[in-house]
Design a protein around this motif. Sequence first.
Motif, short mmCIF file in Angstrom:
data_model
loop_
_atom_site.label_atom_id
_atom_site.label_comp_id
_atom_site.label_asym_id
_atom_site.label_seq_id
_atom_site.Cartn_x
_atom_site.Cartn_y
_atom_site.Cartn_z
N SER A 1 55.46 59.75 50.90
CA SER A 1 54.57 59.13 51.88
C SER A 1 53.14 59.01 51.34
CB SER A 1 54.56 59.96 53.17
OG SER A 1 53.56 59.52 54.05
N GLU B 1 59.82 57.94 56.17
CA GLU B 1 58.42 58.14 55.82
C GLU B 1 57.51 57.06 56.37
OE1 GLU B 1 58.49 60.64 51.77
OE2 GLU B 1 58.59 58.48 51.50
N PRO C 1 56.09 61.56 60.26
CA PRO C 1 54.84 61.00 59.71
C PRO C 1 53.74 60.85 60.76
CG PRO C 1 56.73 59.79 58.87
CD PRO C 1 57.25 60.68 59.95
N ILE D 1 59.84 67.01 53.40
CA ILE D 1 59.90 65.59 53.02
C ILE D 1 60.19 65.45 51.53
CG2 ILE D 1 58.52 63.50 52.79
CD1 ILE D 1 57.22 64.09 55.40
#
Length: 587
Positions: A121, A527, A544, A566
């Motif tokens: 991300s 993401e 997110p 993540i």
Amino acid sequence: MTEFATPAAKNKARRQRPRLHPLWLTAPGLLFLAIFLAWPTLKLMLLSFQNSEGQFSLDVWSQMFGAGIYVKVTLNTFIIALQTTLTCLLIGYPVAYWLAQRSENARRRLMWLILLPFWTSALLKNFAWMVLLSRRGILSEILMGLGADQPLNVLYTRGVVVFAMVHSMLPLAIITMLPTMTNVDSRLLPAAHTLGASRVNAFWRIFFPLSMPGLVAACLLIFIGSLGFFITPALLGSPQDSVIGQLLITQVQQLLNWRLAGAIAMMLLVVTLVVCFCYDKLFGMSSITGGEGHASSPRVRALGYALIAVVARLFDGVARVLYRLPGKPRFGWLLTLFSGLVIAVLVLPVVSFLPMAFSSSSFLQFPPPGFSLRWMQTYLASPIWMGATARSFGIALVTGVLAVLIATTAAFGLARHQGKSGSLVVMTFLLPMIVPNIVTAVALFYLFATLGLVGSDLGIILGHTVMAIPVVFIIILTTFKHYDWRLDQAAGTLGANRLRVIWCITLPLIKSSMVAAFIFGFLNSFEELTVALFVGGGVKQTLPKQMWDDVLLSVTPTLAAASVLILTVVTLLFIVAERSRRKAEAL
């Protein structure tokens, strides 16, 4: 007599039945994009030509171009996007060239290091840079230890915004240019040397022109992607570095000025389409997906070759001067050193979150002062964080399945179609990648507000599916381009009907590609922040979105703990996707 018909006669009768055109298989995907991309975007833009009473008016456009702030932000956006694009090309081209010279196994391992930050991300990477580049960060401490008079002070400047955007877009530039370079015939350069050309001349006059399609495609994708950035300028930039994406957020979420938001979105989209049109006229849009495109006009080619000749003479002169130095030093190792440093910088913000997640400090600090499981326990015990994580997993799973179903059906129809209209359909499925993400998110927010889908999981799923379709579509379409259709024909000759051929022959052979496509669709959704920021409406928190709120409101190492999850998911799924892709290539 019909019961005594031979199998050949039955097959002949079956082949004589009316068959639908293969392009009909693209209809579900085209309808989906028309409803959830084209229609809301058009409707949003038309608002800019209406007044508060719904009548035709250009007041919004007069307001936008009459106010200096909007003109300044627009210029900032284009200048930052141009700076990001040029920097990515200047850095990415040497790295891609260096990778093209490696062996296949070494290239695969190095590409994993490059693609890991690409699928991480942008929110995580930008916040890592906030920690690393702060006045109390590790880089500042190193400079102070070396004798610097004052701490590092680069945050909230134009330079760090461009740097962070280049960091996010550089992997895309490399993976776009690399396939073109690896397809260049390796025998051409030795042949040029045999005919008397120097290494520098052979590179610029032979290799560089042949690698131009990848270079220009990377230029287009990076520039378009940079136009829609808003996370990086919002976190790392100053108010003087605001971009169009930030204006859209302000107009929609704070002022609810849909007409001005429509004008801003239309201006951004028109510029994007003009850039795509120019690219299509010069090189052909199909080259982005690995197609051959079409040749540019003779005048453009002549101008390009003339510029390349000038550059070749310049660099050849520099090389001759260096060759005359005492000892005749070699500088080939500089490219390896440069590429290694670039890859290290790409990976740095990704791996820096791992120790910060287990820090004993009460705030994010790198390196951490001590080891502690406090923040990991806080993350796992928090119903807010765990709820957002579970929701992200569920939404990503459904998004991946929907994107694969839509893209596989469309790609199958396009692969069986031989007409020129197929290129137009391909471009339609690539539209979510061409239209800036911020424009798509605002348009979906406007549409879902009238349908009551704002703040719903279904709304986020639909928005994420729109975003995921291009990458899933490209993966599966590329697989069908190399598919041996004679296998299907052989199965049909042996008596299998169309559905049985698809179920028993086609799907098993493309299964690995479908798995890889699903994983990339899953990661795209897992993401994704922009759609969740608007369509979620602050009610349905994805992971997110929860991390974005934590950055803005209460920055704690819990954010780093969530990032570990993540990174783990991205790494594992990326490994599975790579293995699936290798199996697909081996078939």
